[in-house]
Design a protein around this motif. Sequence first.
Motif, PDB file in Angstrom:
ATOM      1  N   UNK A   6       0.850  -1.189   0.000  1.00 29.01           N
ATOM      2  CA  UNK A   6       0.000   0.000   0.000  1.00 29.01           C
ATOM      3  C   UNK A   6       0.883   1.236   0.000  1.00 29.01           C
ATOM      4  N   UNK A   7       0.428   2.278  -0.688  1.00 25.89           N
ATOM      5  CA  UNK A   7       1.314   3.429  -0.826  1.00 25.89           C
ATOM      6  C   UNK A   7       0.532   4.729  -0.873  1.00 25.89           C
ATOM      7  N   UNK A   8       1.280   5.834  -0.691  1.00 32.47           N
ATOM      8  CA  UNK A   8       0.709   7.174  -0.734  1.00 32.47           C
ATOM      9  C   UNK A   8       1.775   8.128  -1.251  1.00 32.47           C
ATOM     10  N   UNK A   9       1.342   9.258  -1.806  1.00 36.74           N
ATOM     11  CA  UNK A   9       2.275  10.265  -2.299  1.00 36.74           C
ATOM     12  C   UNK A   9       2.430  11.381  -1.280  1.00 36.74           C
ATOM     13  N   UNK A  10       3.639  11.910  -1.221  1.00 33.00           N
ATOM     14  CA  UNK A  10       3.971  12.967  -0.269  1.00 33.00           C
ATOM     15  C   UNK A  10       3.746  14.327  -0.918  1.00 33.00           C
ATOM     16  N   UNK A  11       3.074  15.229  -0.172  1.00 29.70           N
ATOM     17  CA  UNK A  11       2.926  16.618  -0.596  1.00 29.70           C
ATOM     18  C   UNK A  11       3.885  17.475   0.208  1.00 29.70           C
ATOM     19  N   UNK A  12       4.442  18.466  -0.419  1.00 25.89           N
ATOM     20  CA  UNK A  12       5.503  19.268   0.186  1.00 25.89           C
ATOM     21  C   UNK A  12       5.064  19.904   1.499  1.00 25.89           C
ATOM     22  N   UNK A  13       5.917  19.774   2.512  1.00 26.68           N
ATOM     23  CA  UNK A  13       5.689  20.394   3.817  1.00 26.68           C
ATOM     24  C   UNK A  13       6.823  21.377   4.084  1.00 26.68           C
TER      25      UNK A  13
END
Length: 466
Positions: free
Chosen positions: A333-340
């Motif tokens: 399972x995976x997810x994409x990172x949004x800039x922090x």
Amino acid sequence: MSEQANVNEHVDEENEHGQPIDEDSDELDQEDFGPFTLSTPGDWTAKRLGDIKRLITRGKQPTYADEGVPVINQECIYWDGWHFENLRYLDQDVAEDWKDKYFPQKGDVILNSTGQGTLGRAQVYPDGERRAIDSHVTLLRTDDKLSPHFHRYFLESHLGQALLYSMCVNGSTGQIELSKTRLDLLPVPLPPLEEQRKIASVLYTVDRAIQKTDEIIEQLNCVKTGVVQTVFRRGTKSHDTFQTTGSGEYPDQWNLVKFENLIEDTRYGTDNKSNTDKDGYPTFRIPNIVEKRITTDDLKHTPLTHDELERLRLKEGDILVIRTNGNPNYVGRCATFSNKEEPFVFASYLIRLRVDESRVRPAFIREFLNSQRGRSEMSGWVRSSAGNYNLSVGAIERFNVPVPPLDEQDKIVERINDVERSIRVNERDRDRLQRLKQGLMQDLLSGEVRTHDTDIEIVDEVLQHG
């Protein structure tokens, strides 16, 4: 009148006072029941259940059969309604010897009787069908002073559950059960019957709105499954010719590419010990990968050197993949990172994928890996060891990925996102209704907010059950 319209007519969640019905309630009286007091308006009474009962009985333990008379067990009774798909069966000949008290009548309140978290769930028996109850279920039949639906909602309320668990339960945690003798002592508020029915009708109407919203969410999830299967098999454009591989069909215009040719960087996370003292850098772990999203709930921190930070710091578009878990359904399972604004890193149970965005969108890869098609491709590479299931970087690099042109990748992602947005909107509506119901139970079942002089239509289901 629709049930949702009925909700909107009789309750207004958004008014500035937070009072959904009539605020003009009578001053509450205190009624004593041994060590407990029950606050009620002056024209309400309260009785112990034993004083208004016609029958309180536990069911009987059957020897189950493959067919015969249906038997209600605890898996049939949830707060969201009856789950008769979980019925079990008693041999017809054996059932003939069971007493009538083990067969509910329409309007009886049926209550789960054992187990922490299970005990106390209740529903009103909806029909005259002949079903028995097993020994983990209790039947409550009261006289005409108490509406079954009002009684069932009182049992669901915070006060009802607190009284049930504090007064009527025997045993230790995990092994608890209802005492039939102590149930006799349980206090129940008794508004005038018409007011009981109005209260129950308001709550029943909200319940039906919740159930209908759940049905819409279930239907949308089925739509989503179909959309995902279609877009990864047929695309979003009018493709005329297709080719088939071991993992499925895809348009001829797409390229089947080894994942290693799409990846700029792969990396395991840090195995340094994390902490809750905010010492170091915020670190994503397996619990932070939730439904294709990366959450910042319950973040831990990890001390890292400058070089370690440079290797592990996440960038916009990075994909985090769960690489190991005791449940194989979580692996991959995976997810994409949004800039922090601050630097985020990731733990060793995760793999970071950084793709070549001139060839493939990170969101497209995320959707592919989480799809049935991607899961099928992945399944052949997951390995089992010492009770865990594992996915390596080397295995991921060998995946075959069908790659459409970038504009079609965008359309595939958007089509999936459209359905998911509809699901989230309905989930928010359901959550709002659930909060509304909790507030209404607190106000109406305590008598703090009255319905006696309010024009509320009594729904048929409440009226039919008494």
